[in-house]
Write a protein that holds these residues in place. Sequence first.
Motif, PDB file in Angstrom:
ATOM      1  N   VAL A  81      -5.224  13.099   0.928  1.00 42.17           N
ATOM      2  CA  VAL A  81      -5.954  12.584   2.093  1.00 42.17           C
ATOM      3  C   VAL A  81      -5.761  13.464   3.315  1.00 42.17           C
ATOM      4  O   VAL A  81      -6.523  13.399   4.252  1.00 42.17           O
ATOM      5  CB  VAL A  81      -5.550  11.127   2.453  1.00 42.17           C
ATOM      6  N   LYS A  82      -4.695  14.258   3.303  1.00 36.17           N
ATOM      7  CA  LYS A  82      -4.467  15.105   4.486  1.00 36.17           C
ATOM      8  C   LYS A  82      -5.523  16.185   4.595  1.00 36.17           C
ATOM      9  O   LYS A  82      -5.923  16.749   3.597  1.00 36.17           O
ATOM     10  CB  LYS A  82      -3.084  15.738   4.386  1.00 36.17           C
ATOM     11  N   VAL A 134       0.815  -1.213   0.000  1.00 37.92           N
ATOM     12  CA  VAL A 134       0.000   0.000   0.000  1.00 37.92           C
ATOM     13  C   VAL A 134       0.849   1.263   0.000  1.00 37.92           C
ATOM     14  O   VAL A 134       0.416   2.326  -0.445  1.00 37.92           O
ATOM     15  CB  VAL A 134      -0.939  -0.018   1.234  1.00 37.92           C
ATOM     16  N   LEU A 135       2.111   1.142   0.464  1.00 36.03           N
ATOM     17  CA  LEU A 135       2.930   2.346   0.670  1.00 36.03           C
ATOM     18  C   LEU A 135       3.087   3.166  -0.600  1.00 36.03           C
ATOM     19  O   LEU A 135       3.019   4.396  -0.571  1.00 36.03           O
ATOM     20  CB  LEU A 135       4.314   1.945   1.213  1.00 36.03           C
ATOM     21  N   ASP A 138       1.091   3.503  -3.051  1.00 39.14           N
ATOM     22  CA  ASP A 138      -0.131   4.260  -3.310  1.00 39.14           C
ATOM     23  C   ASP A 138      -0.321   5.354  -2.277  1.00 39.14           C
ATOM     24  O   ASP A 138      -0.887   6.410  -2.576  1.00 39.14           O
ATOM     25  CB  ASP A 138      -1.337   3.320  -3.310  1.00 39.14           C
ATOM     26  N   LEU A 139       0.150   5.092  -1.082  1.00 43.08           N
ATOM     27  CA  LEU A 139       0.030   6.097  -0.021  1.00 43.08           C
ATOM     28  C   LEU A 139       0.793   7.354  -0.410  1.00 43.08           C
ATOM     29  O   LEU A 139       0.317   8.471  -0.206  1.00 43.08           O
ATOM     30  CB  LEU A 139       0.566   5.504   1.292  1.00 43.08           C
ATOM     31  N   VAL A 140       1.969   7.180  -0.987  1.00 47.36           N
ATOM     32  CA  VAL A 140       2.764   8.334  -1.420  1.00 47.36           C
ATOM     33  C   VAL A 140       1.985   9.156  -2.445  1.00 47.36           C
ATOM     34  O   VAL A 140       1.952  10.379  -2.384  1.00 47.36           O
ATOM     35  CB  VAL A 140       4.108   7.848  -2.031  1.00 47.36           C
ATOM     36  N   LYS A 141       1.292   8.451  -3.337  1.00 48.03           N
ATOM     37  CA  LYS A 141       0.582   9.169  -4.404  1.00 48.03           C
ATOM     38  C   LYS A 141      -0.590   9.982  -3.880  1.00 48.03           C
ATOM     39  O   LYS A 141      -0.909  11.033  -4.414  1.00 48.03           O
ATOM     40  CB  LYS A 141       0.063   8.159  -5.444  1.00 48.03           C
ATOM     41  N   ILE A 142      -1.239   9.460  -2.890  1.00 49.87           N
ATOM     42  CA  ILE A 142      -2.483  10.128  -2.479  1.00 49.87           C
ATOM     43  C   ILE A 142      -2.321  10.934  -1.200  1.00 49.87           C
ATOM     44  O   ILE A 142      -3.253  11.616  -0.785  1.00 49.87           O
ATOM     45  CB  ILE A 142      -3.629   9.112  -2.284  1.00 49.87           C
ATOM     46  N   LEU A 143      -1.147  10.874  -0.593  1.00 44.89           N
ATOM     47  CA  LEU A 143      -0.986  11.536   0.703  1.00 44.89           C
ATOM     48  C   LEU A 143      -1.384  13.015   0.666  1.00 44.89           C
ATOM     49  O   LEU A 143      -2.090  13.482   1.563  1.00 44.89           O
ATOM     50  CB  LEU A 143       0.458  11.373   1.199  1.00 44.89           C
ATOM     51  N   PRO A 144      -0.984  13.764  -0.367  1.00 44.95           N
ATOM     52  CA  PRO A 144      -1.389  15.184  -0.364  1.00 44.95           C
ATOM     53  C   PRO A 144      -2.906  15.349  -0.379  1.00 44.95           C
ATOM     54  O   PRO A 144      -3.425  16.346   0.120  1.00 44.95           O
ATOM     55  CB  PRO A 144      -0.785  15.732  -1.662  1.00 44.95           C
TER      56      PRO A 144
END
Lengths: 145, 290
Positions: free
Chosen positions: A144-145, A133-134, A136-142
Amino acid sequence: MRKAGNEMRIARRYFTEAETAVIERASDEEARRRLFVRMWTLKEAYVKAIGRGIGAPPGLSSFGFDLGPHVSDDIVFLPGDNEPGRHDAWSFRLLEPVDGSLAALCLKRPGRRRGEEKEPIVASQRFSTLDDVLEDLVKILPTVK
Amino acid sequence: MYARAVFTLTAVESPGISTSSSRWLANSSSMPPANSRASFISFSRRKRRETALFLGASGFECRETQNARSKTRSKQVATRREHDAIGDTQQTHPCMQGTMPRVAAAAFRPAIYLSLSRRAAGRAVLAASPRHEPPDDGADIWWLPLTYEAATAAISATSATSGTSTNPGQRRQHPHQVHRDVSNAFLRHVISHYTSEPVGALQFSRTEHGKPYLGGGLVKFNMSHADGLVGGTSLHSHSVPFRPIPSHSSHRDSHASIVLLRFLQSPSRNARSASTSSCRTAGCGRPATR
């Protein structure tokens, strides 16, 4: 901090009389707790599937479950006369994905009515790891915050 | 013949239990085709004919078979049909090798005295055919073992590498929020597998109760969160797990939900959270409660 009988208080508040009676009849505290958790997850799964909240009318006591002593036993869904989903074909299944966790799965089968849901749910399970998942997490982090 | 008549009406009355019946039928020597998903047979008493309609994956075909037995034999069978116990599965046609489900026979007792013309049977099948979608639909469940600590560590590491938000003055995220952020990434990871879209391109909306859904409704999903595990479910059809539901499928009408509870390690917390969990986790996919 756990108080004895906590489950029973919640059960009396939210469950049907028949369900509460089943839990009360359980042999010991541990059995009562397990029955309670199974009923709770099933009830929550149903209201979740139907799209209404736990507190929304007609509440959790407008339908019930008849459970055997084991997780793998048949799950009998007993909707009351006021339950909006009483005509639909619902299927339920309980799983223990990992020790100490209980999952209730609820499906509304398409185009069928109540009484036609005899087939058990066929469930395919897949476990992911955080590494999967990591990226994808990098891609969507901006976002989801 | 008798049991087939029961089967016929069972199939019409209750497609949901036709799986076992059609499997039983496939075992019967006179009954091709093996790849049929659901079947419908009518028995016309007057013409002493049996009409079988097989609903296969590519539609249905009609097959008519002459009754193998003589008139006398048919009469005997007809007489016995009137008198024998309905649920008795032993008095079957010689070609029947399987066993008729007793419950089905008993449940549809009155219906056995109906006799359908072939045309009526055809109409019944047409009417029933949307329901005879392959019954082997099921649920995909995806799990991600994820503790609050692991989620926090993952967010910190990811923030550091991507340089997004390491503002020292920023308020620390609540562990539940961090857990949900990682769960969100997991959800997108899974859904993009279904839709073949990039994770960033997925557009989720929420119902008035806060339940997220994907535009278009082709992937119906639901998630549940607990400390230590995140679980999600979606439906599949046609026996192909982890693939999207075809747009023409009647499964679009279906719903799936999953609820996950951690009960072994901290029972008091779970028991307490049981009464409040929906409020607490309303933002992460459960319907909000009032």
